[in-house]
Design an enzyme around this catalytic site. Sequence first.
Site, PDB file in Angstrom:
ATOM      1  N   ASP A   1      -3.405  -3.812 -12.036  1.00 55.43           N
ATOM      2  CA  ASP A   1      -3.711  -2.450 -11.597  1.00 55.43           C
ATOM      3  C   ASP A   1      -2.399  -1.696 -11.436  1.00 55.43           C
ATOM      4  O   ASP A   1      -1.531  -2.118 -10.673  1.00 55.43           O
ATOM      5  CB  ASP A   1      -4.490  -2.476 -10.281  1.00 55.43           C
ATOM      6  CG  ASP A   1      -5.150  -1.137  -9.980  1.00 55.43           C
ATOM      7  OD1 ASP A   1      -5.288  -0.315 -10.908  1.00 55.43           O
ATOM      8  OD2 ASP A   1      -5.516  -0.903  -8.829  1.00 55.43           O
TER       9      ASP A   1
ATOM     10  N   GLU B   1     -10.557   5.401 -11.502  1.00 54.28           N
ATOM     11  CA  GLU B   1      -9.578   4.862 -12.446  1.00 54.28           C
ATOM     12  C   GLU B   1     -10.216   4.693 -13.824  1.00 54.28           C
ATOM     13  O   GLU B   1     -11.430   4.684 -13.977  1.00 54.28           O
ATOM     14  CB  GLU B   1      -9.068   3.475 -11.992  1.00 54.28           C
ATOM     15  CG  GLU B   1      -8.479   3.484 -10.580  1.00 54.28           C
ATOM     16  CD  GLU B   1      -7.624   2.260 -10.273  1.00 54.28           C
ATOM     17  OE1 GLU B   1      -7.165   1.585 -11.230  1.00 54.28           O
ATOM     18  OE2 GLU B   1      -7.414   1.990  -9.079  1.00 54.28           O
TER      19      GLU B   1
ATOM     20  N   ASP C   1     -11.984   0.916  -8.509  1.00 53.79           N
ATOM     21  CA  ASP C   1     -11.264  -0.116  -7.764  1.00 53.79           C
ATOM     22  C   ASP C   1     -11.583   0.058  -6.278  1.00 53.79           C
ATOM     23  O   ASP C   1     -10.817   0.658  -5.529  1.00 53.79           O
ATOM     24  CB  ASP C   1      -9.758   0.033  -8.036  1.00 53.79           C
ATOM     25  CG  ASP C   1      -8.930  -1.002  -7.305  1.00 53.79           C
ATOM     26  OD1 ASP C   1      -9.469  -2.064  -6.955  1.00 53.79           O
ATOM     27  OD2 ASP C   1      -7.733  -0.737  -7.077  1.00 53.79           O
TER      28      ASP C   1
ATOM     29  N   LYS D   1      -8.848  -5.354  -1.793  1.00 55.70           N
ATOM     30  CA  LYS D   1      -9.122  -4.901  -3.163  1.00 55.70           C
ATOM     31  C   LYS D   1      -9.966  -5.890  -3.960  1.00 55.70           C
ATOM     32  O   LYS D   1     -10.407  -5.548  -5.054  1.00 55.70           O
ATOM     33  CB  LYS D   1      -7.797  -4.723  -3.913  1.00 55.70           C
ATOM     34  CG  LYS D   1      -6.864  -3.683  -3.308  1.00 55.70           C
ATOM     35  CD  LYS D   1      -7.204  -2.305  -3.809  1.00 55.70           C
ATOM     36  CE  LYS D   1      -6.146  -1.297  -3.383  1.00 55.70           C
ATOM     37  NZ  LYS D   1      -6.501   0.037  -3.893  1.00 55.70           N
TER      38      LYS D   1
ATOM     39  N   HIS E   1      -1.456  11.100  -7.045  1.00 57.66           N
ATOM     40  CA  HIS E   1      -1.980  10.079  -6.124  1.00 57.66           C
ATOM     41  C   HIS E   1      -0.836   9.398  -5.364  1.00 57.66           C
ATOM     42  O   HIS E   1      -0.895   9.247  -4.143  1.00 57.66           O
ATOM     43  CB  HIS E   1      -2.798   9.039  -6.893  1.00 57.66           C
ATOM     44  CG  HIS E   1      -3.231   7.880  -6.050  1.00 57.66           C
ATOM     45  ND1 HIS E   1      -4.180   7.998  -5.063  1.00 57.66           N
ATOM     46  CD2 HIS E   1      -2.826   6.572  -6.021  1.00 57.66           C
ATOM     47  CE1 HIS E   1      -4.353   6.816  -4.470  1.00 57.66           C
ATOM     48  NE2 HIS E   1      -3.539   5.933  -5.034  1.00 57.66           N
TER      49      HIS E   1
ATOM     50  N   TYR F   1      -0.948  -5.185   3.718  1.00 54.59           N
ATOM     51  CA  TYR F   1      -0.225  -4.966   2.453  1.00 54.59           C
ATOM     52  C   TYR F   1       1.273  -5.217   2.527  1.00 54.59           C
ATOM     53  O   TYR F   1       1.930  -5.392   1.497  1.00 54.59           O
ATOM     54  CB  TYR F   1      -0.513  -3.572   1.889  1.00 54.59           C
ATOM     55  CG  TYR F   1       0.349  -2.451   2.403  1.00 54.59           C
ATOM     56  CD1 TYR F   1       0.077  -1.841   3.622  1.00 54.59           C
ATOM     57  CD2 TYR F   1       1.440  -1.977   1.674  1.00 54.59           C
ATOM     58  CE1 TYR F   1       0.855  -0.810   4.095  1.00 54.59           C
ATOM     59  CE2 TYR F   1       2.227  -0.940   2.132  1.00 54.59           C
ATOM     60  CZ  TYR F   1       1.942  -0.366   3.343  1.00 54.59           C
ATOM     61  OH  TYR F   1       2.724   0.655   3.805  1.00 54.59           O
TER      62      TYR F   1
ATOM     63  N   ARG G   1       4.939   8.525   4.569  1.00 55.38           N
ATOM     64  CA  ARG G   1       6.378   8.847   4.569  1.00 55.38           C
ATOM     65  C   ARG G   1       6.534  10.321   4.200  1.00 55.38           C
ATOM     66  O   ARG G   1       6.939  10.646   3.086  1.00 55.38           O
ATOM     67  CB  ARG G   1       7.134   8.002   3.529  1.00 55.38           C
ATOM     68  CG  ARG G   1       7.130   6.511   3.744  1.00 55.38           C
ATOM     69  CD  ARG G   1       7.860   5.791   2.616  1.00 55.38           C
ATOM     70  NE  ARG G   1       7.277   6.111   1.308  1.00 55.38           N
ATOM     71  CZ  ARG G   1       6.214   5.472   0.789  1.00 55.38           C
ATOM     72  NH1 ARG G   1       5.652   4.480   1.438  1.00 55.38           N
ATOM     73  NH2 ARG G   1       5.724   5.832  -0.384  1.00 55.38           N
TER      74      ARG G   1
ATOM     75  N   GLN H   1      -6.431  -2.891   4.064  1.00 56.35           N
ATOM     76  CA  GLN H   1      -5.227  -2.733   3.248  1.00 56.35           C
ATOM     77  C   GLN H   1      -3.999  -2.400   4.114  1.00 56.35           C
ATOM     78  O   GLN H   1      -2.921  -2.957   3.924  1.00 56.35           O
ATOM     79  CB  GLN H   1      -5.462  -1.612   2.228  1.00 56.35           C
ATOM     80  CG  GLN H   1      -4.329  -1.390   1.241  1.00 56.35           C
ATOM     81  CD  GLN H   1      -4.649  -0.298   0.210  1.00 56.35           C
ATOM     82  OE1 GLN H   1      -5.773   0.209   0.169  1.00 56.35           O
ATOM     83  NE2 GLN H   1      -3.679   0.052  -0.594  1.00 56.35           N
TER      84      GLN H   1
HETATM   85 CA    CA Z   1      -6.227   0.869  -7.635  1.00 55.42          CA
END
Ligand code: CA
Length: 428
Positions: A137, A211, A243, A263, A144, A254, A153, A250
């Site tokens: 992926d 996606e 997805d 995911k 995005h 992550y 951030r 997450q």
């Molecule tokens: Ca994705």
Amino acid sequence: MNMKIAANDPKRKSWVPIPDGSDFPIQNLPFGIFVNDGKPAHVGVAIGEYVMDLHALFRAGFLEEFDLTESMLENRFLNDLLHIGKKKMRALRDRISDLLLDSNESLQQHQEVYGSILIPMDQVEMLLPIQPGDYTDFYSSIVHATNVGSMFRPDNPLLPNWKHIPIGYHGRSSSMIVSGTSFHRPLGQTIVKDGDPPIFGPTKQLDFELEMGFITFDGKPLGQRISIEEADDYIFGMVIFNDWSARDIQRWEYVPLGPFLSKNFASSLSPWVVTLDALEPFRIAGEKQEPAVLPYLQYHGEKNLDINLQVFIKPDGSEAQLVSASNYKHMYWTMEQQLAHQTVNGCNVRAGDLYASGTISAPEATGFGSMLELAWRGTKPINMHDGTTRSFILDGDTVTIKAWSEKNGLRIGFGEVTAKVLPAIPFE
Ligand code: CA
């Protein structure tokens, strides 16, 4: 690869009726796997409102000289057929187009066989088209990446590597599901308040990701790279890809190695693989890349694609509602760059692998490709026609993504990918 592709000729017309606005005119001819009447799974090609059974076509003697075998066409997946490679698949698609051409009577005259060769689409069940050995992926939409980056951030949304590397991760292929397959809301660890210990339970932030994915032919042996000029020779076609993501899971898991259980509980694919050949008329220039990318990622010509994308949410017992309208053209990195990068270290690709684009967000807020962005981390919930609001996906919601290209009256569609979210299975 700029040779003329006969099957793409916009003047071609089929003797099979094609309804206005169909995703599947004679210029498309996407491949998939179907079952009908309890018989074994076969490779099929979509034409109008019919599925052409390639196994039946082969047995009737219409597909000689393509080095096909019965087992390639009576098969649960397209992977075995993909071993024939780009050139032969192109010739096969041209042959199928010829047989469907209004001026060609060879199949039309065989009334006794074409009833078993052309099956109404509403009588078949479509299956997952490929058995992906590997799934990558990417993260290739600059809107995005900037949106998500700016949430976490604000001063530095795009990390320094983003414009130099098509960022991606290796995902999980075992949990891929075909369009129409429901799944249960996943459970996992989440954090209610930073610094507190995690809690366990159903995700409260279930999200879709709009996606597209591309599917490869056999690549080169381990250790050899696929150059950017060669990349199209190794790409079979594209599907719509959702997805599914659990944002709260997450967020906790992550760091430092990336997404994991957030995911891998379900990823939805559309059943028809639209060949890259059929999409050639919709090539457009890619985004200008500054700073310049390294030479192995530099390309010439029009390598982006104009593919319209729409996302709908249908609450249980209510109507489907359009929540996003985007386009594949908003990709910063092209498929060819993704494949050249994937293999630059000698990594080998295999027939039937899936390479997903990453969430595709348009610059406008009405074209963001996830609930995370559309409702901006829950701060701007979407108003639904039934009076409810959505920050993330609720139990009973059905999410559908549609994709199609259109130009000069020619429409090449992907159909749709849809899935309903069922309540979590309680943990015992
Ligand atoms: Ca994705």
